[in-house]
Write an enzyme that holds these catalytic residues in place. Structure first.
Site: not given
Ligand code: R5P
Length: 315
Positions: A131, A193
């Site tokens: 990440h 956002k």
């Molecule tokens: C966030 O920092 C990641 O890059 C993704 O955007 C995130 O893990 C996506 O999570 P979800 O599918 O729950 O929106």
């Protein structure tokens, strides 16, 4: 390293481990992994590994906590069986999002997991698309972070990209999204956002930065967990005139109702990899799964024979 490669798999992604073994032309080493009635996990190797070069394939999802504990117990088993070198191959590293103390009184679990892997006795870690790249530094042993970027790009290059743009729904991913845009020679657009209003009554809205009118938008991401981020991004891109939306992402966490949400999102194609095993019920028709087995088997071969891994990526 002398001797042959001893390849073991935990239970999190046996199919990937088998594919890696097949590509290396070896068998998976026999191991019993047993859940006792009291939920304790027990591991027993079928053969000696004394002085050998051992590898464990285990993404830490699904069942994050069990998968981590199972990995730690496997490392301990190999260490106590006198393996010469233990490399853990963690195609998906869970808890990567808890990588900093960004508010008071919270943990840094990504560091804790790294400490546990090291303390258990691993000599080296191989992982894919963390990440945050800085997590490599949480390990005091060599950590090779690989990427599915080339795999995803090569697949996308087969498509008609004459009208495409890259989109990112996560500003933290902007730099990586730019790499996609450059590799595919496409413009980069953003879904941002925005928060407005006063404290206590803020509202969130999405805006699009860049021209997506009549474009094929390719949203790039590291993982899809609940699907919330990409489904709202796909929605706003279409409201701004996108003619189609594709989503390319490395890790198919697909938690909770993510698959249902994605199936209803009107996305042309979802392209991901098998860092995490996708159960049959989550294989929706427009989901393409690319295999990271070729990448991981080649990296294991290079580590075993002491050949550069960076060279694989032209570094
Ligand atoms: C966030 O920092 C990641 O890059 C993704 O955007 C995130 O893990 C996506 O999570 P979800 O599918 O729950 O929106």
């Amino acid at each position: 390293m002398t001797g042959s490669i001893k390849l073991f798999s935990g239970r999190a992604n046996l199919a990937l481990a088998q594919e890696i073994a097949d590509r290396l032309g070896i068998g998976l080493c026999g191991v019993d992994i047993i859940d006792f009635p009291n939920e304790n996990i027990f591991v027993r190797l079928h053969q000696s590994v004394r002085g050998q070069d051992a590898y464990i394939i285990q993404p830490t999802y699904p069942q994050v906590n069990r998968s981590i504990m199972e990995l730690l117990i496997m490392i301990d088993t190999l260490k106590r069986a006198s393996a010469g070198q233990i490399t853990v191959v963690v195609p998906y590293y869970a808890y990567g999002r808890t990588d900093k103390k960004d508010q008071p009184r919270v943990p840094i679990t990504a560091r804790l997991v790294a400490d546990m892997i090291t303390t258990a006795g691993a000599d080296r870690v191989v992982t894919i698309d963390l990440h945050a790249g800085q997590i490599q530094g949480f390990f005091n042993i060599p950590a090779d972070e690989l990427t599915a970027f080339h795999l995803l790009c090569d697949y996308l290059k087969e498509k008609d990209l004459s009208n495409a743009v890259i989109s990112t729904a996560d500003l933290g991913f902007a730099k990586k999204a730019r790499n996609y845009a450059e590799a595919l020679d496409l413009p980069l657009t953003f879904v941002e956002k925005r928060r407005s209003g006063r404290k206590g009554s803020t509202t969130e809205s999405l805006t699009v930065i860049g021209d997506v009118e009549d474009k094929d938008c390719i949203i790039v991401e590291d993982e899809i967990a609940t699907g919330g981020t990409v489904v709202s991004a796909a929605d706003i891109l279409k409201q701004h005139g996108a003619r189609s939306v594709y989503i390319a992402f490395t890790h198919p966490v697909l938690a909770g109702q993510a698959t249902e949400r994605l199936a209803e999102a009107g996305v042309t194609e979802l392209i991901t990899t098998n860092t995490i095993q996708i159960p049959p019920e989550k294989h929706i028709p427009n989901l393409t799964v690319l295999s990271v087995a070729g990448l991981l088997s080649e990296v294991i071969r290079r580590i075993h024979y002491g050949i550069s891994v960076g060279e694989l990526f032209g570094e």
